[in-house]
Design a protein around this motif. Structure first.
Motif, PDB file in Angstrom:
ATOM      1  N   ILE A 122      49.076  49.486  35.942  1.00 26.61           N
ATOM      2  CA  ILE A 122      48.012  48.683  35.331  1.00 26.61           C
ATOM      3  C   ILE A 122      48.409  47.218  35.469  1.00 26.61           C
ATOM      4  O   ILE A 122      49.524  46.832  35.125  1.00 26.61           O
ATOM      5  N   ILE A 123      47.489  46.419  35.984  1.00 22.44           N
ATOM      6  CA  ILE A 123      47.761  45.001  36.223  1.00 22.44           C
ATOM      7  C   ILE A 123      46.813  44.158  35.377  1.00 22.44           C
ATOM      8  O   ILE A 123      45.631  44.460  35.251  1.00 22.44           O
ATOM      9  N   ASN A 124      47.338  43.094  34.798  1.00 25.85           N
ATOM     10  CA  ASN A 124      46.513  42.131  34.063  1.00 25.85           C
ATOM     11  C   ASN A 124      47.016  40.721  34.351  1.00 25.85           C
ATOM     12  O   ASN A 124      48.172  40.534  34.726  1.00 25.85           O
ATOM     13  N   GLY A 125      46.144  39.741  34.197  1.00 26.71           N
ATOM     14  CA  GLY A 125      46.506  38.373  34.511  1.00 26.71           C
ATOM     15  C   GLY A 125      46.835  37.534  33.285  1.00 26.71           C
ATOM     16  O   GLY A 125      46.429  37.840  32.165  1.00 26.71           O
ATOM     17  N   TYR A 126      47.578  36.467  33.541  1.00 32.20           N
ATOM     18  CA  TYR A 126      47.863  35.487  32.490  1.00 32.20           C
ATOM     19  C   TYR A 126      47.978  34.117  33.125  1.00 32.20           C
ATOM     20  O   TYR A 126      48.131  33.969  34.348  1.00 32.20           O
ATOM     21  N   CYS A 127      47.889  33.086  32.286  1.00 33.18           N
ATOM     22  CA  CYS A 127      48.189  31.721  32.716  1.00 33.18           C
ATOM     23  C   CYS A 127      48.779  30.976  31.530  1.00 33.18           C
ATOM     24  O   CYS A 127      48.710  31.448  30.391  1.00 33.18           O
ATOM     25  N   SER A 128      49.359  29.829  31.787  1.00 34.60           N
ATOM     26  CA  SER A 128      49.999  29.068  30.714  1.00 34.60           C
ATOM     27  C   SER A 128      48.955  28.394  29.829  1.00 34.60           C
ATOM     28  O   SER A 128      47.855  28.067  30.270  1.00 34.60           O
ATOM     29  N   MET A 216      52.021  42.041  34.045  1.00 35.05           N
ATOM     30  CA  MET A 216      51.304  40.776  34.016  1.00 35.05           C
ATOM     31  C   MET A 216      51.639  39.950  35.257  1.00 35.05           C
ATOM     32  O   MET A 216      52.805  39.852  35.651  1.00 35.05           O
ATOM     33  N   ILE A 217      50.598  39.390  35.872  1.00 32.18           N
ATOM     34  CA  ILE A 217      50.814  38.490  37.004  1.00 32.18           C
ATOM     35  C   ILE A 217      50.147  37.156  36.711  1.00 32.18           C
ATOM     36  O   ILE A 217      49.098  37.101  36.065  1.00 32.18           O
ATOM     37  N   GLU A 218      50.757  36.090  37.181  1.00 21.70           N
ATOM     38  CA  GLU A 218      50.236  34.757  36.893  1.00 21.70           C
ATOM     39  C   GLU A 218      49.024  34.459  37.767  1.00 21.70           C
ATOM     40  O   GLU A 218      49.062  34.596  38.989  1.00 21.70           O
ATOM     41  N   LEU A 219      47.939  34.031  37.119  1.00 19.08           N
ATOM     42  CA  LEU A 219      46.712  33.647  37.801  1.00 19.08           C
ATOM     43  C   LEU A 219      46.384  32.203  37.458  1.00 19.08           C
ATOM     44  O   LEU A 219      47.139  31.530  36.748  1.00 19.08           O
TER      45      LEU A 219
END
Length: 243
Positions: A122-128, A216-219
């Motif tokens: 399962i992949i979801n995105g995050y950013c600062s 989590m991967i950075e977007l």
């Protein structure tokens, strides 16, 4: 079976902003702007809107958007994606929120590329987060994760916190998700929302409570989630600045 299907859940009823997908944003509905962003990077046949409302359904048809009518009993948008998965077979389902009309389409490509080396995850995105207002806003889910990217927790509260309640650093969720079919099946088999999911009103927490790991991967930080009328004004302002 397709390798992936991009699904945009869209419901009419919203406690804070009823009719949100059909809100006019400089001559185009919110759902149309979201769909067109997806079209920049994904073939039309791999995109579908999932709704429970005839007004949205008919609007999609009149604007040449692929659309599927789903039930009105789905607990969350992810449950709506799971309903699509029962009808259209794919290895992965990528959920793009219909209320983020200014997201960066390159984020979808980044998620798709990530799937190639992370089968079954399962992949979801995050950013600062770059300002105190967003960090303390209950409209924005904050994210904390392990050094290897595995999600520890997500909350509408300001996390990670500190004794002085200062904003030092933080990350927020970017609402692009990728789910394998079997995980969606287990997710949607729940009759009710899980305890922490219900408390936080963040659906991806259900996967944590069902003992799944989320990576989590950075977007990009381009997206503006529309949850209330003030967010609509932010989107309109950004659209005006782009013209």
């Amino acid at each position: 079976m397709q390798d992936y299907l991009l699904v945009i859940p869209a419901r009419y009823q919203s406690s804070r902003l009823p009719g949100k997908p059909l809100i006019d944003l400089n001559g185009k509905s919110m759902i149309l702007r979201t769909y067109e962003k997806c079209l920049e990077v994904v073939q039309n046949e791999k995109i579908i809107v999932a709704t429970d409302d005839e007004r949205i359904y008919n609007h999609c048809l009149s604007n040449s958007m692929n659309v599927l009518m789903t039930s009105d009993s789905c607990l969350t948008g992810t449950d709506r994606v799971a309903e699509v998965a029962k009808i259209i077979s794919a290895e992965y389902y990528i959920n793009v929120q219909g209320d983020e009309p200014l997201f960066n389409p390159a984020d979808i490509l980044k998620v798709i590329d990530c799937l190639k080396n992370n089968k079954g995850k399962i992949i979801n995105g995050y950013c600062s987060i770059n300002n105190k207002e967003d960090f303390f806003s209950t409209s924005i889910p904050k994210v904390v994760f392990r050094p290897d990217g595995r999600l520890l927790y997500m909350s509408r509260s300001p996390i990670p916190g500190n004794k002085n309640s200062d904003f030092i650093k933080g990350n927020r969720q970017v609402c692009v998700y990728a789910f394998p079919k079997d995980a969606l099946e287990k997710f949607s088999s729940q009759v009710n929302k899980t305890s922490l999911e219900k408390e936080e009103d963040i659906e991806i927490i259900r996967f944590l409570e069902l003992d799944y790991e989320i990576f989590m991967i950075e977007l990009s930080n381009d997206s503006i989630a529309v949850d209330n009328p003030e967010d609509v004004e932010k989107v309109l302002k950004k659209l005006s600045n782009e013209n």
